[in-house]
Design a protein around this motif. Sequence first.
Motif, PDB file in Angstrom:
ATOM      1  N   ASP A 153       0.813  -1.223   0.000  1.00  0.00           N
ATOM      2  CA  ASP A 153       0.000   0.000   0.000  1.00  0.00           C
ATOM      3  C   ASP A 153       0.843   1.269   0.000  1.00  0.00           C
ATOM      4  N   PHE A 162      -0.279   4.938  -1.169  1.00  0.00           N
ATOM      5  CA  PHE A 162      -1.725   5.016  -1.246  1.00  0.00           C
ATOM      6  C   PHE A 162      -2.272   5.839  -0.086  1.00  0.00           C
ATOM      7  N   ARG A 183      -8.144   4.411   0.057  1.00  0.00           N
ATOM      8  CA  ARG A 183      -7.061   3.473  -0.232  1.00  0.00           C
ATOM      9  C   ARG A 183      -7.579   2.266  -1.011  1.00  0.00           C
ATOM     10  N   ARG A 203      -6.223   1.014  -4.616  1.00  0.00           N
ATOM     11  CA  ARG A 203      -5.760  -0.355  -4.881  1.00  0.00           C
ATOM     12  C   ARG A 203      -6.389  -0.896  -6.160  1.00  0.00           C
ATOM     13  N   TYR A 233      -4.946   0.849  -9.203  1.00  0.00           N
ATOM     14  CA  TYR A 233      -3.575   0.399  -9.429  1.00  0.00           C
ATOM     15  C   TYR A 233      -3.558  -0.990 -10.058  1.00  0.00           C
ATOM     16  N   LYS A 245      -0.836  -1.842 -12.957  1.00  0.00           N
ATOM     17  CA  LYS A 245       0.394  -2.363 -12.355  1.00  0.00           C
ATOM     18  C   LYS A 245       1.282  -3.081 -13.362  1.00  0.00           C
ATOM     19  N   ASP A 254       6.553   2.817 -11.360  1.00  0.00           N
ATOM     20  CA  ASP A 254       5.640   2.306 -10.332  1.00  0.00           C
ATOM     21  C   ASP A 254       5.216   3.420  -9.385  1.00  0.00           C
ATOM     22  N   ARG A 275       2.647   5.595 -11.169  1.00  0.00           N
ATOM     23  CA  ARG A 275       1.340   4.938 -11.276  1.00  0.00           C
ATOM     24  C   ARG A 275       0.626   4.942  -9.935  1.00  0.00           C
ATOM     25  N   ARG A 276       1.340   4.708  -8.868  1.00  0.00           N
ATOM     26  CA  ARG A 276       0.721   4.713  -7.545  1.00  0.00           C
ATOM     27  C   ARG A 276       0.217   6.112  -7.177  1.00  0.00           C
ATOM     28  N   CYS A 308      -2.880   6.937  -9.276  1.00  0.00           N
ATOM     29  CA  CYS A 308      -4.044   6.181  -8.810  1.00  0.00           C
ATOM     30  C   CYS A 308      -4.566   6.741  -7.494  1.00  0.00           C
ATOM     31  N   SER A 309      -3.676   7.202  -6.640  1.00  0.00           N
ATOM     32  CA  SER A 309      -4.100   7.816  -5.384  1.00  0.00           C
ATOM     33  C   SER A 309      -4.839   9.124  -5.644  1.00  0.00           C
TER      34      SER A 309
END
Length: 479
Positions: free
Chosen positions: A10, A13, A20, A24, A27, A31, A428, A431-432, A435-436
């Motif tokens: 996580d 996030f 969160r 997830r 993501y 991913k 990565d 992307r995280r 997405c958050s």
Amino acid sequence: MSQSLILNDDRLFPAEAGVRAIARRLYGEVKTLPIISPHGHTDPEWFATNDPFPNATELLLAPDHYLYRMLYSQGIPLEKLGIASKAGPSEADPREAWRLFAGAQSLFRGTPSAMWLNHVFAQVFGFTERLNAETADSYFDVINEKLATDAFRPRALFDRFNIEALATTESPSDSLRHHRAIAESGWGGQVITAYRPDPVIDAEHEDFQAALERFANLSGQDVMSWQGYLQAHRIRRAAFAEAGATSTDHGHPTAATADLSPGHAEALFRTIVAGKASPAEAELFRAQMLTEMAAMSLEDGLVMQIHPGSFRNHNRQIFERYGRDKGADIPTQTDYVRALKPLLDRFGNEADLSVIVFTLDETSYARELAPLAGHYPILKLGPAWWFHDSPEGMRRFREQTTETAGFYNTVGFNDDTRAFLSIPARHDVARRVDCSFLARLVAEHRMDEDEAAALAVDLAYNLPKRAYKLDRPRRKLAA
């Protein structure tokens, strides 16, 4: 005492459980998408020869100015870290340099470098204990043992990292022999170049005259005449396009552009090549050449990138001893509204021209760049760059540009790195963070989750591929 190296699923996030959970799920959509790396500074020779990387220090520390600039700021001399100087390769023992680096890991706490490094150590090399003074030798030996295997050669790692396209950056005076070798090797990896003409445009560049000579030899043109000089650019741009290039890149001190009359431009050029230009004239020539490069991009279709606002080589002593790109580049305040107007007056409404603008001056996001990109058809915003490709920097970029420029006047993420093994880690993180950011919009009922899922895929994959024209059939380099 060893300490565990754990990458929490996580990480990055939101702390609030409901948001969160959305992050997830988003993501999960991105991913495992292939990596599009359309702008960077990895060495094409790695992929041309496919030779093993020499050792941990030369692969992970010596090329990465994010790392050694921090160590230097704490009084550790570059000569002890394996950094080559103008006099030649470093005489530092690679193991001793690695030990210095390992013993200073606390300096990187909370920085993007720590996230990238831990991702590399855990995901690429399989370490389960943190790097520190006690584990330094173990790390060094294990990394070196793995680098000696075929699975850790450059092409194997490229494939393992799921890189679909990787752009390097070369100057017009580069022969592109490594890109030719890649094309002739039969390997399927897409490693392309980008046209970076700064050394033959910037009269204040220390290699300017020598670069002009190489430029003349490779192009077959009289580059000391204005028309011959412009034609040389067209010829070399065409050669770069044959080698797969889809973009140009311009790292000028400012974003200044100019649109001089033909006579004025030619007179200025004569002053430049005669070595008699004042700083103001050198700046005006750089400004004119951005407009000339835009005109050529309209002709040949290469996407134009402008990376302004860095006071390069600020540390004079380091520059004199070690040369360029040694961690001493500092962001400066940068104007875009007035600076870009000459170029935009001439080309701003062209449907077939694409200009991607970056900044190191975050104060310009909401005030200048987002409104410009939110209006002019040719403009797109490059992602948070260099000092700002951190989680906080990426969030600030999204928060300050989205309300005016939206998402589709941006170009996703590019890693802009010399550190090859950090590429998956950097993507990565991006992307995280995206997405958050999108999860918050969903949680606030500003966007439905299906929209956010589609947008997450666009940001991670579709937008960079489209912006850099990597969604088109690949060219084959002529023999």
